[in-house]
Write a protein that holds these residues in place. Structure first.
Motif, PDB file in Angstrom:
ATOM      1  N   ALA A 103       0.667  -1.264  -0.171  1.00  0.00           N
ATOM      2  CA  ALA A 103       0.078   0.480   0.366  1.00  0.00           C
ATOM      3  C   ALA A 103       0.733   1.435   0.432  1.00  0.00           C
ATOM      4  O   ALA A 103       0.485   2.222  -0.974  1.00  0.00           O
ATOM      5  CB  ALA A 103      -1.034   0.327   1.130  1.00  0.00           C
ATOM      6  N   LEU A 104       2.233   1.478   0.401  1.00  0.00           N
ATOM      7  CA  LEU A 104       3.029   2.209   0.436  1.00  0.00           C
ATOM      8  C   LEU A 104       3.254   2.979  -0.568  1.00  0.00           C
ATOM      9  O   LEU A 104       4.038   3.473  -1.275  1.00  0.00           O
ATOM     10  CB  LEU A 104       4.064   2.236   2.008  1.00  0.00           C
ATOM     11  CG  LEU A 104       4.847   3.054   2.302  1.00  0.00           C
ATOM     12  CD1 LEU A 104       5.874   2.733   3.748  1.00  0.00           C
ATOM     13  CD2 LEU A 104       6.051   3.235   1.188  1.00  0.00           C
TER      14      LEU A 104
ATOM     15  N   THR B  55       3.308   6.369  -2.484  1.00  0.00           N
ATOM     16  CA  THR B  55       3.588   7.178  -2.764  1.00  0.00           C
ATOM     17  C   THR B  55       4.473   7.308  -3.989  1.00  0.00           C
ATOM     18  O   THR B  55       5.415   7.971  -3.984  1.00  0.00           O
ATOM     19  CB  THR B  55       5.089   6.526  -1.423  1.00  0.00           C
ATOM     20  OG1 THR B  55       5.695   5.533  -2.201  1.00  0.00           O
ATOM     21  CG2 THR B  55       4.693   6.779   0.033  1.00  0.00           C
ATOM     22  N   GLY B  56       4.220   6.080  -4.879  1.00  0.00           N
ATOM     23  CA  GLY B  56       4.837   6.211  -6.416  1.00  0.00           C
ATOM     24  C   GLY B  56       6.812   6.114  -6.450  1.00  0.00           C
ATOM     25  O   GLY B  56       7.422   6.370  -7.338  1.00  0.00           O
ATOM     26  N   VAL B  57       7.053   6.046  -5.164  1.00  0.00           N
ATOM     27  CA  VAL B  57       8.880   6.064  -4.776  1.00  0.00           C
ATOM     28  C   VAL B  57       9.422   4.288  -4.711  1.00  0.00           C
ATOM     29  O   VAL B  57      10.641   4.223  -4.514  1.00  0.00           O
ATOM     30  CB  VAL B  57       9.515   6.626  -3.957  1.00  0.00           C
ATOM     31  CG1 VAL B  57       8.714   8.355  -4.333  1.00  0.00           C
ATOM     32  CG2 VAL B  57       8.612   6.230  -2.875  1.00  0.00           C
ATOM     33  N   VAL B  58       8.480   3.135  -4.833  1.00  0.00           N
ATOM     34  CA  VAL B  58       9.320   2.267  -3.798  1.00  0.00           C
ATOM     35  C   VAL B  58       9.000   1.278  -5.779  1.00  0.00           C
ATOM     36  O   VAL B  58       8.388   1.448  -5.872  1.00  0.00           O
ATOM     37  CB  VAL B  58       8.221   1.095  -2.838  1.00  0.00           C
ATOM     38  CG1 VAL B  58       8.718   0.105  -3.148  1.00  0.00           C
ATOM     39  CG2 VAL B  58       7.872   2.201  -1.835  1.00  0.00           C
ATOM     40  N   GLY B  59      10.311   0.743  -5.943  1.00  0.00           N
ATOM     41  CA  GLY B  59       9.940   0.108  -7.408  1.00  0.00           C
ATOM     42  C   GLY B  59       9.278  -1.525  -7.197  1.00  0.00           C
ATOM     43  O   GLY B  59       9.051  -2.600  -8.024  1.00  0.00           O
ATOM     44  N   ASP B  60      10.205  -1.785  -5.703  1.00  0.00           N
ATOM     45  CA  ASP B  60       9.619  -3.323  -5.332  1.00  0.00           C
ATOM     46  C   ASP B  60       9.303  -3.650  -3.545  1.00  0.00           C
ATOM     47  O   ASP B  60      10.240  -3.201  -3.338  1.00  0.00           O
ATOM     48  CB  ASP B  60      11.286  -3.901  -5.655  1.00  0.00           C
ATOM     49  CG  ASP B  60      10.518  -5.751  -6.272  1.00  0.00           C
ATOM     50  OD1 ASP B  60       9.418  -5.816  -6.132  1.00  0.00           O
ATOM     51  OD2 ASP B  60      11.846  -6.526  -5.733  1.00  0.00           O
ATOM     52  N   VAL B  61       8.465  -4.537  -3.254  1.00  0.00           N
ATOM     53  CA  VAL B  61       8.397  -4.634  -2.387  1.00  0.00           C
ATOM     54  C   VAL B  61       8.469  -6.262  -2.493  1.00  0.00           C
ATOM     55  O   VAL B  61       7.872  -7.324  -3.491  1.00  0.00           O
ATOM     56  CB  VAL B  61       7.014  -4.583  -2.334  1.00  0.00           C
ATOM     57  CG1 VAL B  61       6.491  -5.182  -0.748  1.00  0.00           C
ATOM     58  CG2 VAL B  61       6.670  -3.483  -1.803  1.00  0.00           C
ATOM     59  N   ARG B  62       9.648  -6.705  -1.378  1.00  0.00           N
ATOM     60  CA  ARG B  62       9.589  -7.990  -1.750  1.00  0.00           C
ATOM     61  C   ARG B  62      10.202  -8.997  -0.436  1.00  0.00           C
ATOM     62  O   ARG B  62      10.888  -8.113   0.656  1.00  0.00           O
ATOM     63  CB  ARG B  62      10.969  -8.729  -2.847  1.00  0.00           C
ATOM     64  CG  ARG B  62      12.123  -7.640  -2.642  1.00  0.00           C
ATOM     65  CD  ARG B  62      13.432  -7.591  -4.002  1.00  0.00           C
ATOM     66  NE  ARG B  62      14.518  -6.862  -2.978  1.00  0.00           N
ATOM     67  CZ  ARG B  62      14.697  -5.778  -3.927  1.00  0.00           C
ATOM     68  NH1 ARG B  62      14.166  -5.225  -5.205  1.00  0.00           N
ATOM     69  NH2 ARG B  62      16.190  -5.229  -3.273  1.00  0.00           N
TER      70      ARG B  62
ATOM     71  N   LYS C 147      16.970   7.605   8.753  1.00  0.00           N
ATOM     72  CA  LYS C 147      17.259   8.523   9.694  1.00  0.00           C
ATOM     73  C   LYS C 147      16.373   9.032  10.718  1.00  0.00           C
ATOM     74  O   LYS C 147      15.957   9.357  11.863  1.00  0.00           O
ATOM     75  CB  LYS C 147      17.495   9.794   8.837  1.00  0.00           C
ATOM     76  CG  LYS C 147      19.734   9.238   9.084  1.00  0.00           C
ATOM     77  CD  LYS C 147      20.484  10.023   8.240  1.00  0.00           C
ATOM     78  CE  LYS C 147      22.286   9.364   8.787  1.00  0.00           C
ATOM     79  NZ  LYS C 147      22.800  10.556   7.857  1.00  0.00           N
ATOM     80  N   ALA C 148      14.682   9.363   9.530  1.00  0.00           N
ATOM     81  CA  ALA C 148      14.412  10.334  10.043  1.00  0.00           C
ATOM     82  C   ALA C 148      12.658   8.836  10.430  1.00  0.00           C
ATOM     83  O   ALA C 148      12.705   9.829  11.816  1.00  0.00           O
ATOM     84  CB  ALA C 148      12.533  10.592   8.632  1.00  0.00           C
ATOM     85  N   CYS C 149      13.146   7.881  10.719  1.00  0.00           N
ATOM     86  CA  CYS C 149      12.808   6.473  10.913  1.00  0.00           C
ATOM     87  C   CYS C 149      13.283   6.467  12.685  1.00  0.00           C
ATOM     88  O   CYS C 149      12.475   6.878  13.563  1.00  0.00           O
ATOM     89  CB  CYS C 149      12.661   5.445  10.326  1.00  0.00           C
ATOM     90  SG  CYS C 149      11.070   5.267   9.218  1.00  0.00           S
TER      91      CYS C 149
ATOM     92  N   PHE D  46       7.013   7.899   5.229  1.00  0.00           N
ATOM     93  CA  PHE D  46       7.362   8.001   3.355  1.00  0.00           C
ATOM     94  C   PHE D  46       6.379   9.219   3.375  1.00  0.00           C
ATOM     95  O   PHE D  46       6.688   9.955   1.989  1.00  0.00           O
ATOM     96  CB  PHE D  46       7.054   6.939   3.032  1.00  0.00           C
ATOM     97  CG  PHE D  46       7.357   5.459   3.209  1.00  0.00           C
ATOM     98  CD1 PHE D  46       8.487   5.347   1.315  1.00  0.00           C
ATOM     99  CD2 PHE D  46       8.719   4.817   4.088  1.00  0.00           C
ATOM    100  CE1 PHE D  46       8.886   5.179   0.985  1.00  0.00           C
ATOM    101  CE2 PHE D  46       9.708   4.445   3.540  1.00  0.00           C
ATOM    102  CZ  PHE D  46       9.431   3.832   1.936  1.00  0.00           C
ATOM    103  N   ASP D  47       5.212   9.606   3.895  1.00  0.00           N
ATOM    104  CA  ASP D  47       4.510  10.643   3.342  1.00  0.00           C
ATOM    105  C   ASP D  47       4.846  12.106   3.530  1.00  0.00           C
ATOM    106  O   ASP D  47       5.118  13.089   2.459  1.00  0.00           O
ATOM    107  CB  ASP D  47       2.993  10.940   4.250  1.00  0.00           C
ATOM    108  CG  ASP D  47       2.256   9.511   3.616  1.00  0.00           C
ATOM    109  OD1 ASP D  47       2.245   8.058   2.452  1.00  0.00           O
ATOM    110  OD2 ASP D  47       1.430   9.334   5.003  1.00  0.00           O
ATOM    111  N   ALA D  48       5.936  12.167   4.673  1.00  0.00           N
ATOM    112  CA  ALA D  48       6.609  13.373   4.268  1.00  0.00           C
ATOM    113  C   ALA D  48       7.634  13.612   4.258  1.00  0.00           C
ATOM    114  O   ALA D  48       7.835  14.765   3.239  1.00  0.00           O
ATOM    115  CB  ALA D  48       6.890  13.643   6.242  1.00  0.00           C
TER     116      ALA D  48
END
Length: 451
Positions: free
Chosen positions: A362-363, A367-374, A402-404, A445-447
């Motif tokens: 879902a993330l 966001t459109g910045v994740v090319g792959d989830v694995r 780092k934000a996490c 991620f949203d930020a």
């Protein structure tokens, strides 16, 4: 998942930030470190840890962090797992060291018996114990070379196998692991990995394996190959899961060619992927298997387990080490394995996957910045790219990680291009704690990347 393994007198399983990060005590320790510890040793977090329990670590200023890293897949049974703590305390009170090569003891034998039982395959096996994953991998290569009388070792793009001279040669990534440290050990040959996200569209595992075989047979010669060494799911290389069929094809080629198939399960082993070992997901039976990390609940221990005829091919005295199979580490390993078995931490890893994968997908869509989830089990990752491309985005990956940390959630990065965010929560992490960690990840991620 369960948080029942944290013990009755341990820290609360909660995220709690009570100072700025790093806090004053951590800053004091950082100043001391600067004058005492070489700058060549880095750290992910800016804070200094004082204690841990289950899925939480607490720093010296009293800040509590949700741990989605497990010390790089080491504390699979959680921080300060009660049964492990009790076993270590009892063994320390009995004796801390004799060196198994001088005065042997039952704990070493018992760990070897467990490894022989747990690792894939019902053939007769033998084990030897060491301290680190790099030592295990290096000794597996030694065994393969002696047993076959050959010298060439085949490894893969994106591989990580350690920091010793030989394992640096086996490792693909230059910075920070290899840069300036050569010359490296010879007779190591690298071939392409099955990497579904970056391979040609539609390439099957069998096709990716055939691509590797062509290079091996034309550039090395099958008759010269002592071993094919691979992580069933790559770790530092970015949690790359090969396409189905790739690993079985490699094992079949090894059988035909007389090479030894070595599985580096240092990061994938001990329930991490929802099975005792990641090789099991495709019914792969390695000839030799290298283990470490999650084996002993945080104590330093590693092993090589394999076919009896291979392991016994080495002359007496050819394998060993002063601290290999230390009695305290062996006690911890036996308690760790009991904990995993009694609490079915394979099922716990699969439950973590069931919670995390939908959230990560879902993330990615949002966001459109994740090319792959694995990934598999509690070994999951997202690969970050520039929107609309497959170009790695290392800067964004670093910023999000780092934000996490600043929000009290420990995450790690990985990947040949440093653009993979990887997740390795303790298998005992509570559902509420895991969900809160994912909520923080979503907000970060949203930020940083939200549309």
């Amino acid at each position: 998942m369960t948080d029942l393994l944290t013990g009755p007198d341990t820290v609360a399983q909660e995220r709690r930030l009570v100072t700025e990060l790093p806090g004053p005590r951590s800053r004091e320790l950082a100043a001391r470190r600067a004058g005492a510890v070489t700058s060549a040793v880095g750290s992910v977090l800016p804070v200094y840890v004082e204690r841990g329990s289950g899925g939480v670590v607490v720093d010296v200023d009293g800040n509590s962090f949700i741990d989605l890293g497990s010390g790089i897949a080491v504390t699979n049974v959680g921080h300060a797992a009660p049964e492990v703590v009790a076993a270590v305390q009892a063994q320390v009170a009995a004796f801390t060291h004799t060196c198994f090569m001088v005065g042997p003891y039952e704990g070493y034998v018992a760990v070897a018996e467990e490894l022989n039982r747990l690792t894939p395959g019902d053939h007769e096996k033998r084990s030897a114990l060491f301290n680190t994953g790099a030592e295990a991998v290096e000794n597996a290569v030694k065994v393969a070379r002696v047993a076959t009388g050959r010298s060439a070792v085949v490894v893969f793009d994106h591989a990580y196998h350690g920091r010793t001279n030989l394992t640096m040669a086996l490792t693909a990534k230059n910075m920070p692991y290899k840069h300036g440290f050569g010359p490296f050990a010879g007779e190591v040959y690298r071939v392409p990995m099955s990497y579904p996200f970056r391979d040609e569209a539609g390439m099957t595992g069998e096709q990716a394996a055939a691509r590797a075989f062509d290079l091996i047979e034309t550039q090395i010669g099958a008759a010269n190959v002592a071993a094919v060494l691979i992580e069933p799911i790559q770790g530092e290389g970015g949690f790359v899961v090969p396409a189905p069929g790739f690993l079985p094809a490699l094992t079949d080629w090894c059988r035909r060619s007389g090479a030894v198939f070595i599985a580096d399960e240092v990061q994938t082993g001990f329930c991490r992927t929802g099975a005792w070992f990641a090789s099991e997901h495709e019914q792969v039976v390695p000839d030799l298997i290298a283990t470490a990390k999650g084996i002993a609940g945080g104590m330093p221990l590693a092993g090589v387990t394999g076919r009896a005829e291979l392991m016994d091919a080495v002359h007496t005295g050819g394998l060993g080490g002063t601290y290999g199979g230390n009695p305290v580490a062996c006690a911890a390993a036996l308690a760790t394995i009991r904990t995993m078995r009694e609490h079915d931490l394979n099922a716990a890893a699969r439950a973590i996957e069931a919670t995390m994968l939908p959230r990560l997908h879902a993330l990615a869509e949002r966001t459109g910045v994740v090319g792959d989830v694995r990934g598999r089990g509690a070994m999951l990752a997202v690969e970050l790219v520039e929107p609309g491309t497959t170009k790695p985005d290392a800067a964004l990956t670093n910023a999000i990680s780092k934000a996490c940390h600043a929000e009290g959630v420990i995450t790690l990065t990985a990947g040949t291009h440093s653009n993979v965010l990887r997740f390795l929560p303790p298998l005992v992490i509570g559902q509420d704690l895991l969900t809160e960690g994912l909520d923080v990840l979503d907000a970060v991620f949203d930020a940083h990347a939200g549309k």
